[in-house]
Design a protein around this motif. Structure first.
Motif, PDB file in Angstrom:
ATOM      1  N   MET A   1     -25.433 -49.240 -22.873  1.00  0.00           N
ATOM      2  CA  MET A   1     -24.795 -49.666 -21.629  1.00  0.00           C
ATOM      3  C   MET A   1     -24.271 -48.430 -20.922  1.00  0.00           C
ATOM      4  O   MET A   1     -23.677 -47.558 -21.556  1.00  0.00           O
ATOM      5  CB  MET A   1     -23.646 -50.633 -21.901  1.00  0.00           C
ATOM      6  N   SER A   2     -24.482 -48.357 -19.621  1.00  0.00           N
ATOM      7  CA  SER A   2     -24.028 -47.212 -18.836  1.00  0.00           C
ATOM      8  C   SER A   2     -23.103 -47.689 -17.728  1.00  0.00           C
ATOM      9  O   SER A   2     -23.384 -48.673 -17.038  1.00  0.00           O
ATOM     10  CB  SER A   2     -25.218 -46.477 -18.230  1.00  0.00           C
ATOM     11  N   PHE A   3     -22.003 -46.976 -17.578  1.00  0.00           N
ATOM     12  CA  PHE A   3     -20.983 -47.284 -16.580  1.00  0.00           C
ATOM     13  C   PHE A   3     -20.943 -46.120 -15.592  1.00  0.00           C
ATOM     14  O   PHE A   3     -20.654 -44.989 -15.975  1.00  0.00           O
ATOM     15  CB  PHE A   3     -19.622 -47.479 -17.251  1.00  0.00           C
ATOM     16  N   HIS A   4     -21.239 -46.400 -14.337  1.00  0.00           N
ATOM     17  CA  HIS A   4     -21.345 -45.367 -13.314  1.00  0.00           C
ATOM     18  C   HIS A   4     -20.016 -45.266 -12.558  1.00  0.00           C
ATOM     19  O   HIS A   4     -19.576 -46.241 -11.939  1.00  0.00           O
ATOM     20  CB  HIS A   4     -22.502 -45.678 -12.364  1.00  0.00           C
ATOM     21  N   LEU A   5     -19.398 -44.103 -12.639  1.00  0.00           N
ATOM     22  CA  LEU A   5     -18.083 -43.866 -12.056  1.00  0.00           C
ATOM     23  C   LEU A   5     -18.183 -42.878 -10.906  1.00  0.00           C
ATOM     24  O   LEU A   5     -19.024 -41.977 -10.920  1.00  0.00           O
ATOM     25  CB  LEU A   5     -17.138 -43.315 -13.130  1.00  0.00           C
ATOM     26  N   TRP A   6     -17.311 -43.017  -9.919  1.00  0.00           N
ATOM     27  CA  TRP A   6     -17.344 -42.149  -8.747  1.00  0.00           C
ATOM     28  C   TRP A   6     -15.934 -41.909  -8.255  1.00  0.00           C
ATOM     29  O   TRP A   6     -15.075 -42.786  -8.336  1.00  0.00           O
ATOM     30  CB  TRP A   6     -18.156 -42.817  -7.655  1.00  0.00           C
ATOM     31  N   ASN A   7     -15.713 -40.716  -7.738  1.00  0.00           N
ATOM     32  CA  ASN A   7     -14.460 -40.409  -7.069  1.00  0.00           C
ATOM     33  C   ASN A   7     -14.748 -39.380  -5.997  1.00  0.00           C
ATOM     34  O   ASN A   7     -15.175 -38.275  -6.278  1.00  0.00           O
ATOM     35  CB  ASN A   7     -13.406 -39.879  -8.037  1.00  0.00           C
ATOM     36  N   GLY A   8     -14.536 -39.752  -4.790  1.00  0.00           N
ATOM     37  CA  GLY A   8     -14.786 -38.857  -3.683  1.00  0.00           C
ATOM     38  C   GLY A   8     -14.126 -39.396  -2.435  1.00  0.00           C
ATOM     39  O   GLY A   8     -13.434 -40.409  -2.482  1.00  0.00           O
ATOM     40  N   ALA A   9     -14.351 -38.739  -1.346  1.00  0.00           N
ATOM     41  CA  ALA A   9     -13.787 -39.184  -0.081  1.00  0.00           C
ATOM     42  C   ALA A   9     -14.570 -40.384   0.441  1.00  0.00           C
ATOM     43  O   ALA A   9     -15.762 -40.521   0.183  1.00  0.00           O
ATOM     44  CB  ALA A   9     -13.831 -38.050   0.927  1.00  0.00           C
ATOM     45  N   ALA A  10     -13.896 -41.221   1.151  1.00  0.00           N
ATOM     46  CA  ALA A  10     -14.553 -42.377   1.756  1.00  0.00           C
ATOM     47  C   ALA A  10     -15.528 -41.904   2.822  1.00  0.00           C
ATOM     48  O   ALA A  10     -15.304 -40.872   3.455  1.00  0.00           O
ATOM     49  CB  ALA A  10     -13.513 -43.305   2.368  1.00  0.00           C
TER      50      ALA A  10
ATOM     51  N   MET B   1     -21.765 -41.378 -24.726  1.00  0.00           N
ATOM     52  CA  MET B   1     -22.203 -40.146 -24.155  1.00  0.00           C
ATOM     53  C   MET B   1     -21.609 -40.030 -22.759  1.00  0.00           C
ATOM     54  O   MET B   1     -21.483 -41.025 -22.050  1.00  0.00           O
ATOM     55  CB  MET B   1     -23.721 -40.102 -24.051  1.00  0.00           C
ATOM     56  N   LEU B   2     -21.252 -38.826 -22.403  1.00  0.00           N
ATOM     57  CA  LEU B   2     -20.746 -38.549 -21.072  1.00  0.00           C
ATOM     58  C   LEU B   2     -21.782 -37.742 -20.310  1.00  0.00           C
ATOM     59  O   LEU B   2     -22.227 -36.697 -20.776  1.00  0.00           O
ATOM     60  CB  LEU B   2     -19.437 -37.755 -21.167  1.00  0.00           C
ATOM     61  N   PHE B   3     -22.186 -38.247 -19.159  1.00  0.00           N
ATOM     62  CA  PHE B   3     -23.094 -37.519 -18.278  1.00  0.00           C
ATOM     63  C   PHE B   3     -22.271 -37.077 -17.081  1.00  0.00           C
ATOM     64  O   PHE B   3     -21.720 -37.905 -16.369  1.00  0.00           O
ATOM     65  CB  PHE B   3     -24.254 -38.411 -17.814  1.00  0.00           C
ATOM     66  N   GLY B   4     -22.153 -35.791 -16.887  1.00  0.00           N
ATOM     67  CA  GLY B   4     -21.331 -35.242 -15.833  1.00  0.00           C
ATOM     68  C   GLY B   4     -20.180 -34.462 -16.456  1.00  0.00           C
ATOM     69  O   GLY B   4     -20.019 -34.421 -17.675  1.00  0.00           O
ATOM     70  N   GLY B   5     -19.379 -33.852 -15.634  1.00  0.00           N
ATOM     71  CA  GLY B   5     -18.280 -33.021 -16.117  1.00  0.00           C
ATOM     72  C   GLY B   5     -17.113 -33.829 -16.644  1.00  0.00           C
ATOM     73  O   GLY B   5     -17.082 -35.057 -16.558  1.00  0.00           O
ATOM     74  N   THR B   6     -16.131 -33.134 -17.176  1.00  0.00           N
ATOM     75  CA  THR B   6     -14.942 -33.794 -17.717  1.00  0.00           C
ATOM     76  C   THR B   6     -13.818 -33.897 -16.689  1.00  0.00           C
ATOM     77  O   THR B   6     -12.813 -34.539 -16.954  1.00  0.00           O
ATOM     78  CB  THR B   6     -14.428 -33.038 -18.951  1.00  0.00           C
ATOM     79  N   ASN B   7     -13.977 -33.282 -15.529  1.00  0.00           N
ATOM     80  CA  ASN B   7     -12.964 -33.343 -14.491  1.00  0.00           C
ATOM     81  C   ASN B   7     -12.919 -34.769 -13.932  1.00  0.00           C
ATOM     82  O   ASN B   7     -13.929 -35.281 -13.440  1.00  0.00           O
ATOM     83  CB  ASN B   7     -13.309 -32.344 -13.380  1.00  0.00           C
TER      84      ASN B   7
END
Length: 83
Positions: A26-35, A1-7
């Motif tokens: 199992m859940s894998f938490h991903l992030w992409n943003g500015a430091a 399952m994907l939680f959040g957008g596809t971008n």
């Protein structure tokens, strides 16, 4: 399952289940943003999200959740920017 957008430029959580209902999710938490403290919040530094943490369903949260080394670095950077 994907939680959040596809971008790929936005954080999300990917969760996996097996066919066996007795196996935990199992859940894998991903992030992409500015430091933290970056001059510009956009665009993010990475092309693809980074794995920050993993959680296995069930049990006490603190025992079933773990930060990756990248997640620990982000956590410390955010804490330092808030101090």
């Amino acid at each position: 399952m994907l939680f959040g957008g596809t971008n790929p430029l936005y954080g999300k959580t990917l969760s996996y289940l097996t066919e066996d209902p007795d196996e935990p999710m199992m859940s894998f938490h991903l992030w992409n943003g500015a430091a933290p403290g970056a001059d510009a919040p956009w665009p993010p530094e990475q092309e693809q999200p980074l794995l920050l943490a993993v959680r296995v369903e069930g049990g006490v949260f603190g025992e079933s959740f773990a930060f990756t080394p990248q997640g620990e670095r982000q956590r410390r950077a955010i804490a330092a920017s808030c101090a």
